[in-house]
Design an enzyme around this catalytic site. Sequence first.
Site, PDB file in Angstrom:
ATOM      1  CD  GLN A 136      39.101  35.114  44.219  1.00  0.00           C
ATOM      2  OE1 GLN A 136      37.969  35.461  44.487  1.00  0.00           O
ATOM      3  NE2 GLN A 136      39.707  35.451  43.084  1.00  0.00           N
ATOM      4  CE1 TYR A 172      35.669  43.913  45.282  1.00  0.00           C
ATOM      5  CE2 TYR A 172      36.560  42.432  43.619  1.00  0.00           C
ATOM      6  CZ  TYR A 172      35.486  43.092  44.188  1.00  0.00           C
ATOM      7  OH  TYR A 172      34.228  42.954  43.654  1.00  0.00           O
ATOM      8  NE  ARG A 227      39.692  36.249  39.001  1.00  0.00           N
ATOM      9  CZ  ARG A 227      39.056  35.816  37.891  1.00  0.00           C
ATOM     10  NH1 ARG A 227      39.511  34.783  37.213  1.00  0.00           N
ATOM     11  NH2 ARG A 227      37.966  36.415  37.476  1.00  0.00           N
ATOM     12  N   GLY A 276      33.762  31.057  33.715  1.00  0.00           N
ATOM     13  CA  GLY A 276      32.914  31.553  34.790  1.00  0.00           C
ATOM     14  C   GLY A 276      31.459  31.274  34.510  1.00  0.00           C
TER      15      GLY A 276
HETATM   16  C1  8OZ Z   1      30.641  40.145  41.202  1.00  0.00           C
HETATM   17  C2  8OZ Z   1      29.906  40.576  42.291  1.00  0.00           C
HETATM   18  C3  8OZ Z   1      30.519  40.741  43.500  1.00  0.00           C
HETATM   19  C4  8OZ Z   1      31.863  40.489  43.640  1.00  0.00           C
HETATM   20  C5  8OZ Z   1      35.017  40.040  41.620  1.00  0.00           C
HETATM   21  C6  8OZ Z   1      34.493  39.249  43.819  1.00  0.00           C
HETATM   22  O1  8OZ Z   1      34.682  40.731  40.649  1.00  0.00           O
HETATM   23  C7  8OZ Z   1      34.052  39.768  42.703  1.00  0.00           C
HETATM   24  C8  8OZ Z   1      32.605  40.059  42.537  1.00  0.00           C
HETATM   25  C9  8OZ Z   1      31.974  39.887  41.328  1.00  0.00           C
HETATM   26  O2  8OZ Z   1      36.153  39.593  41.727  1.00  0.00           O
END
Ligand code: 8OZ
Length: 361
Positions: free
Chosen positions: A100, A181, A228, A319
């Site tokens: 990912q 993100y 995703r 998950g």
């Molecule tokens: C939980 C803690 C840190 C990062 C995401 C990459 O929510 C994460 C993430 C999840 O996609």
Amino acid sequence: MSDNDALFQPLQVGAIEFPHRIVMAPLTRARSTDRVPNEMMAEYYRQRAGAALIVTEATAISAEGYGWHGAPAMYTDEQAAGWARVVAGVHEAGGRIVLQLWHMGRVSHPDYQAGGAAAVGPSAIAATGEAHTPTGKKPYVVPRQLTIGDVKRIVGDYATATRRAREAGFDGVEIHGANGYLIDQFLRDGSNQRRDEYGGSVENRSRFLREVIEAVTAAWSADRTGLRVSPTMNGQGMSDSDPIGLYSYVGEMLNQYGLAYLHVAESIRPGRLFNADAPRVTPSIRAAYRGVLIANGGYDKQTAAAAIRDGAADAIAFGQPFIANPDLPTRLRSDAPLNEPNVATYYSEGAAGYTDYPLMP
Ligand code: 8OZ
């Protein structure tokens, strides 16, 4: 069709053959050694090789894109060598694994940036919440607005990480376009108020995603690329004025690329990944997108099987159940009891709550 008939049918997913429909969702576990995947991580992933597909935990494509203490990365030879050992273990155990690709954008922190610079984002709008730095949680900062030159450079970083993933032996890559993100920050209008070709209309807000998809698929291949998204994840200050309009557009736009799959994180139960005040968006994405759809969020065996039978999804990602049950597909198939995950060890150090969950007796 019985639940087992629905869940244990093979499926061709781009170039990847799923033996069944139970996917391991990406899970941040924060166990890397200075961003390098280690032997304990290899053991953890090998234990879970019975998944139809393992999507690795989110992995930074660049130093700039990094920002969660303990998370792994994929921009040095040493990191790539660590991942190659993870992949070899999963393949020896008969599994399939994609990397990912992650750029955190505004939810990184100056403590991670060269010279203590601000994190970067589409617009100078801070996220709400706190970054996980090496010295504890710190409030998110106002990001530096990316220039168009920066955007092109970051698109190149996605391609470079993709080439590394291919060389490390992965079966493919998943572009992380979810959970607040960088790609998600461009997509949604709460975090993107740019006035150039990367902001404004839905088409413009999707441009960064399109350029990343084009770079990643050119660096490897569309049939080994997944994406995703999380249309109603409203944590970290994320919001959009019209999620159904935005993600229907994205779903339709994706049809031209022939990706291996689209992975939608939107819980069927209200919670972090689904804001119960708004309608679920996954059905609109399903209607717009003609490729393989993996649904994720709050499913159990019965609801997963029903979603596949009803045509709501082609495969289901789990998950938290995969954290506690390395042999989850075997257990689901035989209706065996599941181990309960221990939330206290999700992001802790060491093997406890990581590689020590028991297999089915
Ligand atoms: C939980 C803690 C840190 C990062 C995401 C990459 O929510 C994460 C993430 C999840 O996609």
